[in-house]
Design a protein around this motif. Structure first.
Motif, PDB file in Angstrom:
ATOM      1  N   ARG A  39      -2.266  -4.818  -1.490  1.00  0.00           N
ATOM      2  CA  ARG A  39      -1.224  -5.860  -1.458  1.00  0.00           C
ATOM      3  C   ARG A  39       0.151  -5.216  -1.647  1.00  0.00           C
ATOM      4  NH1 ARG A  39      -3.592 -10.658  -1.391  1.00  0.00           N
ATOM      5  NH2 ARG A  39      -5.748 -10.737  -2.096  1.00  0.00           N
ATOM      6  N   SER A  40       0.489  -4.382  -0.666  1.00  0.00           N
ATOM      7  CA  SER A  40       1.684  -3.558  -0.829  1.00  0.00           C
ATOM      8  C   SER A  40       2.444  -3.442   0.481  1.00  0.00           C
ATOM      9  CB  SER A  40       1.248  -2.156  -1.283  1.00  0.00           C
ATOM     10  OG  SER A  40       2.350  -1.285  -1.307  1.00  0.00           O
ATOM     11  N   GLY A  41       3.748  -3.316   0.392  1.00  0.00           N
ATOM     12  CA  GLY A  41       4.564  -3.029   1.561  1.00  0.00           C
ATOM     13  C   GLY A  41       4.480  -1.567   1.953  1.00  0.00           C
ATOM     14  N   LEU A  42       3.983  -0.764   1.031  1.00  0.00           N
ATOM     15  CA  LEU A  42       3.880   0.674   1.267  1.00  0.00           C
ATOM     16  C   LEU A  42       2.491   0.971   1.836  1.00  0.00           C
ATOM     17  CD1 LEU A  42       5.574   3.270   0.518  1.00  0.00           C
ATOM     18  CD2 LEU A  42       4.200   3.383  -1.572  1.00  0.00           C
ATOM     19  N   ARG A  48      -5.399  -1.273  -6.604  1.00  0.00           N
ATOM     20  CA  ARG A  48      -4.592  -0.634  -7.646  1.00  0.00           C
ATOM     21  C   ARG A  48      -5.407  -0.325  -8.906  1.00  0.00           C
ATOM     22  NH1 ARG A  48       1.349  -1.569  -6.229  1.00  0.00           N
ATOM     23  NH2 ARG A  48       1.234  -2.866  -4.387  1.00  0.00           N
ATOM     24  N   MET A  49      -6.527  -1.015  -9.090  1.00  0.00           N
ATOM     25  CA  MET A  49      -7.390  -0.679 -10.231  1.00  0.00           C
ATOM     26  C   MET A  49      -8.004   0.711 -10.012  1.00  0.00           C
ATOM     27  SD  MET A  49      -7.157  -4.084 -10.064  1.00  0.00           S
ATOM     28  CE  MET A  49      -8.445  -4.763  -9.032  1.00  0.00           C
ATOM     29  N   LEU A  86      -6.813   2.994  -8.127  1.00  0.00           N
ATOM     30  CA  LEU A  86      -5.732   3.982  -8.176  1.00  0.00           C
ATOM     31  C   LEU A  86      -5.475   4.404  -9.624  1.00  0.00           C
ATOM     32  CD1 LEU A  86      -3.481   5.522  -6.662  1.00  0.00           C
ATOM     33  CD2 LEU A  86      -2.013   3.528  -6.976  1.00  0.00           C
ATOM     34  N   ALA A  87      -5.412   3.412 -10.512  1.00  0.00           N
ATOM     35  CA  ALA A  87      -5.163   3.704 -11.933  1.00  0.00           C
ATOM     36  C   ALA A  87      -6.324   4.505 -12.536  1.00  0.00           C
ATOM     37  CB  ALA A  87      -4.948   2.408 -12.702  1.00  0.00           C
ATOM     38  N   GLU A  88      -7.533   4.143 -12.141  1.00  0.00           N
ATOM     39  CA  GLU A  88      -8.715   4.837 -12.658  1.00  0.00           C
ATOM     40  C   GLU A  88      -8.704   6.323 -12.237  1.00  0.00           C
ATOM     41  OE1 GLU A  88     -13.233   4.119 -11.585  1.00  0.00           O
ATOM     42  OE2 GLU A  88     -12.156   2.241 -11.921  1.00  0.00           O
ATOM     43  N   LEU A  89      -8.370   6.563 -10.982  1.00  0.00           N
ATOM     44  CA  LEU A  89      -8.315   7.947 -10.498  1.00  0.00           C
ATOM     45  C   LEU A  89      -7.179   8.718 -11.161  1.00  0.00           C
ATOM     46  CD1 LEU A  89      -8.998   8.436  -6.707  1.00  0.00           C
ATOM     47  CD2 LEU A  89     -10.386   9.003  -8.674  1.00  0.00           C
ATOM     48  N   GLU A  90      -6.065   8.024 -11.381  1.00  0.00           N
ATOM     49  CA  GLU A  90      -4.928   8.669 -12.060  1.00  0.00           C
ATOM     50  C   GLU A  90      -5.372   9.164 -13.440  1.00  0.00           C
ATOM     51  OE1 GLU A  90      -1.468   8.848 -10.990  1.00  0.00           O
ATOM     52  OE2 GLU A  90      -1.012   9.970 -12.817  1.00  0.00           O
ATOM     53  N   ARG A  91      -6.043   8.292 -14.205  1.00  0.00           N
ATOM     54  CA  ARG A  91      -6.476   8.688 -15.544  1.00  0.00           C
ATOM     55  C   ARG A  91      -7.444   9.851 -15.474  1.00  0.00           C
ATOM     56  NH1 ARG A  91      -2.539   8.383 -17.479  1.00  0.00           N
ATOM     57  NH2 ARG A  91      -3.486   9.764 -18.974  1.00  0.00           N
TER      58      ARG A  91
END
Ligand code: UD1
Ligand code: MG
Length: 455
Positions: A17-20, A227-228, A230-235
């Motif tokens: 859900r992003s413009g990017l 985005r969930m 994404l956050a999980e992979l970031e951590r």
């Protein structure tokens, strides 16, 4: 055998859900696609083809590097169709590795294992055993354990859905064989797409061996769909980086509150307190102590430096034995020489601060050269901007600037000069003299404070 790498990145990423475009979302300060391209580049001499569709223009401009071959897939008709757009540009005698632009943590060694199969004229397929395989294509094997096909979840029977071995999407094959199989794909399936995965059944039909490589590290094959994830992979990625730092001898007070968005080169016995964010290239000398809530970007710090809590330091070069903070802001093109002290609520921009000089409280120092052993009093401001242009302030060695001084640039304070507190200095101050600008103090004898009138 020469290698061509195909990175699939044409999908929309609706669930972000992003413009990017999805592949431009950052993980540890670098876009997902940036991570994938970086890993692709670890194969020296490989040519890299990226298939783009949704947001193609934006994705291309994010990677101005000349070494990428961009291929447009106007309509996303499936992963097989995406690969078909690239194959005309790849010679028959090459090996091809397929990667996904939204699976950022894949490792070189894993891809190299797939490639080894392709070099033997076979297919290399990366699979994984998942406790929750839902959503993935399942690996179907015969009684001898040989792979026979990949079945997409939407096309799978109930029995096939119980299979826990899944297709990660990473695959390697010789270009000539792949060309033939991709040309033979059809879209008679639940999604009406040309599945790259159907290449496996075609290869088996042609008697070509399909080797499977299985990864033990689940993060390596995780894709980002929302985005969930994404956050999980970031951590997960930050945890790995924190461990690497600790293994190399850095103390992290809490590895779960450490974010490295770039690279860290650290000396011996460096200690980093909680909530540090390190961006770009950061170099820390021996025994550096970084306090809590500190942001460091593209900065080199010498040995025995203490950065106290809540400092932001960007594109600066810090000598050794320096003390900074708490609450200091050091902006680009600032150099602090050895043993300088910068204290709370001090902002320094594009300035050189000499050895042992101190700016301890509430100052703005911009476009300034400060010599050694200088004391800048509390509240000193360099007035470097006249509304149109920036001007320099030059302060010599052993200068003492009294508190609440404004230095209106361009202006020079020469060696050994003293500036009286509260001065507005608009002309050069000579060496070894006291210079001050101050309205004469007056006392009005017998003056009475006004009193409130009665209504
Ligand atoms: C795909 C695999 C599935 C595997 C899963 C792993 C197929 C048919 N299925 O399914 O077996 O378990 O990945 O994550 O390959 N893309 C394009 N153009 C297209 C379609 C997709 O460039 O026309 C790109 C996407 O941007 C994405 C990648 O290919 O980077 C995978 O596409 P996606 O739609 O996510 O495939 P899945 O259905 O997840
Ligand atoms: Mg997917």
């Amino acid at each position: 055998m020469d290698l061509s790498i195909i990175i699939l990145a044409a999908g929309q990423g609706t669930r972000m859900r992003s413009g990017l475009p999805k592949v431009l979302h950052p993980l540890a300060g670098r876009s997902l696609l940036g991570h994938v391209i970086e890993t692709a580049r670890t194969f020296a001499g490989a040519d890299i083809h990226v298939v783009v569709g949704h947001g193609a223009g934006q994705v291309r401009t994010a990677f101005p590097d000349a070494d990428i071959h961009w291929v447009i897939q106007d309509q996303q008709l499936g992963t097989g169709h995406a690969v078909a757009q690239v194959l005309p540009g790849i010679a028959d005698d090459r090996a091809v590795v397929v990667m996904y632009g939204d699976v950022p943590l894949i490792r070189h060694a894993t891809l190299a294992a797939l490639l080894a199969d392709a070099i033997r004229g076979e297919i290399g397929l990366l699979t994984a055993e998942l406790d929750q395989p839902a959503g993935y294509g399942r690996i179907v094997r015969d009684d001898h354990g040989q792979i026979t096909a990949i079945i997409e979840e939407k096309d799978a029977s109930d029995a096939q859905r119980l299979i826990r071995e899944i297709n990660t999407g990473f695959m390697a094959a010789p270009a000539d064989r792949l060309r033939g199989w991709v040309a033979a794909l059809d879209n008679n399936n639940a999604q009406g797409e040309f599945y790259l995965t159907d290449v496996i059944a075609l290869a088996v039909r042609d008697g070509v061996k399909v080797g499977t490589v299985t990864t033990q590290d689940p993060h390596e094959i995780l894709g980002v769909n929302d985005r969930m994830q994404l956050a999980e992979l970031e951590r997960c990625y930050q945890r790995q980086q924190a461990e690497t730092c600790m293994q190399s001898g850095v103390t992290l007070i809490d590895p779960a509150r450490f974010d490295l968005r770039g690279t860290l080169q650290a000396g011996e016995d460096v200690v980093i307190d909680v909530n540090a964010v390190l961006e770009g290239e950061v170099v820390l000398g021996d025994r550096v102590a970084i306090g809590p809530n500190v942001v460091l970007r593209d900065t080199r710090i010498g040995a025995d430096v203490t950065v106290l809590a809540n400092c932001v330091i960007e594109e600066a070069t810090i000598g050794s034995g320096v003390r900074i903070g708490p609450f200091s802001r050091i902006r680009p093109e600032t150099r602090l020489a050895d043993h300088a002290h910068v204290g709370n609520f001090v902002e320094i921009k594009k300035s050189d601060v000499g050895q042992g000089s101190k700016i301890n409280h509430l100052s703005y120092i911009g476009d300034t050269t400060i010599g050694s052993s200088v004391n800048i009093g509390a509240g000193t401001i360099t007035c470097n901007y006249d509304g149109a242009n920036k001007h320099r302030t030059v302060i010599g060695n052993d200068v003492f600037i009294g508190s609440d001084t404004q230095l209106v640039a361009p202006v020079e304070v020469k060696d050994g000069a003293t500036i009286g507190a509260g001065s507005t200095i608009t002309r050069d101050a000579p060496a070894d003299e006291l210079t001050l600008s101050r309205a004469p103090q007056e006392t009005r004898k017998g003056w009475q404070r006004p009193v409130k009138k009665k209504p």
